[in-house]
Scaffold this active site. Sequence first.
Site, PDB file in Angstrom:
ATOM      1  N   CYS A  33       7.343  -5.809  14.931  1.00  0.00           N
ATOM      2  CA  CYS A  33       7.022  -4.965  16.086  1.00  0.00           C
ATOM      3  C   CYS A  33       5.607  -5.287  16.582  1.00  0.00           C
ATOM      4  CB  CYS A  33       7.117  -3.491  15.716  1.00  0.00           C
ATOM      5  SG  CYS A  33       8.768  -3.026  15.168  1.00  0.00           S
ATOM      6  N   CYS A  86       3.494   8.251   1.173  1.00  0.00           N
ATOM      7  CA  CYS A  86       4.062   7.257   2.079  1.00  0.00           C
ATOM      8  C   CYS A  86       4.198   5.946   1.297  1.00  0.00           C
ATOM      9  CB  CYS A  86       3.123   7.116   3.271  1.00  0.00           C
ATOM     10  SG  CYS A  86       3.615   5.849   4.439  1.00  0.00           S
ATOM     11  N   CYS A 107       2.507  -3.147  15.314  1.00  0.00           N
ATOM     12  CA  CYS A 107       2.426  -2.864  13.884  1.00  0.00           C
ATOM     13  C   CYS A 107       1.736  -4.005  13.145  1.00  0.00           C
ATOM     14  CB  CYS A 107       3.842  -2.652  13.331  1.00  0.00           C
ATOM     15  SG  CYS A 107       3.901  -2.505  11.535  1.00  0.00           S
ATOM     16  N   CYS A 142      -0.822   5.076   9.974  1.00  0.00           N
ATOM     17  CA  CYS A 142       0.421   4.346  10.237  1.00  0.00           C
ATOM     18  C   CYS A 142       0.204   2.949  10.762  1.00  0.00           C
ATOM     19  CB  CYS A 142       1.150   5.050  11.364  1.00  0.00           C
ATOM     20  SG  CYS A 142       2.375   6.090  10.789  1.00  0.00           S
ATOM     21  N   CYS A 166       6.914  -7.559   6.769  1.00  0.00           N
ATOM     22  CA  CYS A 166       8.126  -7.064   7.431  1.00  0.00           C
ATOM     23  C   CYS A 166       8.605  -8.123   8.403  1.00  0.00           C
ATOM     24  CB  CYS A 166       7.841  -5.764   8.187  1.00  0.00           C
ATOM     25  SG  CYS A 166       9.318  -5.071   8.962  1.00  0.00           S
ATOM     26  N   GLU A 179       0.819  -1.198   0.000  1.00  0.00           N
ATOM     27  CA  GLU A 179       0.000   0.000   0.000  1.00  0.00           C
ATOM     28  C   GLU A 179       0.855   1.251   0.000  1.00  0.00           C
ATOM     29  OE1 GLU A 179      -3.996  -1.780   1.959  1.00  0.00           O
ATOM     30  OE2 GLU A 179      -2.652  -0.698   3.284  1.00  0.00           O
TER      31      GLU A 179
END
Length: 381
Positions: free
Chosen positions: A115, A104, A118, A344, A111, A91
Amino acid sequence: MMANLLDFDLDGLASFCEGLGEKRFRATQLFRWIHQRGVNDFGQMSDLARSLRGKLQNAASVCALPVLAQHVSADGTLKWLFDVGDGNAVECVYIPEDDRGTLCISSQAGCAVGCRFCSTGHQGFSRNLGTAEIVAQLWFAEHFLRQHFQTTDRVISNVVMMGMGEPLQNYVSLVPALRTMLDDHGYGLSRRRLTVSTSGVVPMMDRLARDCPVALAVSLHAPTDDLRDSLVPLNRKYPLEELMQACTRYLEAAPRDFITFEYCMLHQVNDQDTHARALVSLVRRYADQGLRCKFNLIPFNPFPASGLTRSEPARVQDFAAHLIDAGLVTTVRKTRGDDIDAACGQLAGDVRDRTRVEQRISLQRRSGTRNSRMAADKATQ
Ligand code: SAH
Ligand code: SF4
């Protein structure tokens, strides 16, 4: 195999042209057609020799990413979901503001850092994006928006590598993409307006300072190793001491003004006065060594699997006040695009898992020049 010209920075394109038996400077013309004018059909590149156009048609393409969905938020934020194959999607979010337009961009499908707060981290890692897939997000967004706003002016003034993925774990693809964004014949972004955000891949921070010194944001989220270990697992490999030293070195090697520390505000996890005090003493310890920094407090965007909640707004304000009183420049990030999961850490990657993929929706009328222009045209994509 056909080369995708979005894979090359200007130097790479010059070598490619040489390989076709052309002079290197031809690459500049070609690069401008692609990135400044958004043209992907060699036949339309009217000032290139016919012979070169012919060679390009046989050997190359300018291959963008298929758009799976486009969402528009009530606040004007736009999000695209791009297909990167094998059921993966990434995205990219456009955030219009009065004085700038920020894009962004994602660097990986998923990933590996994982984290806790996230949603990309919770999905695990699929693969690195190639340079072309990183650049394609900007190429598409810039030229789509220009057409949309019916302007030839640049629409995107700032790029942040804050989408899905850890950019410094995809260094080889990242650097040529950054160079294309910075190049005056490409997108002409200034180094201050191009930000790489990292959870703290220390050796790559050093390399970035040498290879391509852009603005750096470091996702800190905790003032102590114990807490940071539990939020950002990469901290076990590169603990705070090493990270802070790397930040200091970055400022020395790269002529940047400051590092931005991002701090995601998690209710009762990292948002107490004790944390603020510890944070102040952490950065003070390195100030003497030349660490200059700003803080950006990010209200947590919750998702159920995290088991975490967002700090109360008053708590965020108190926390900010604490840092400001200690002389640290601190801002609180506005959340944008909440209603379309564009905020975010909410960027979702696996199309198969995605339950909220809507089909293209028409853009809504908004106040403000840009937005009303947006409303006047319909999305052409
Ligand atoms: N991997 C890089 C860049 C992508 S994440 C990094 O971690 O810096 C971009 C920013 O979004 C980071 O500061 C990250 O900590 C933050 N973020 C991730 N998930 C979030 C969430 N659920 N709410 C608020 N911020 C989040
Ligand atoms: Fe990866 Fe950044 Fe998310 Fe951490 S916050 S899991 S590093 S994308």
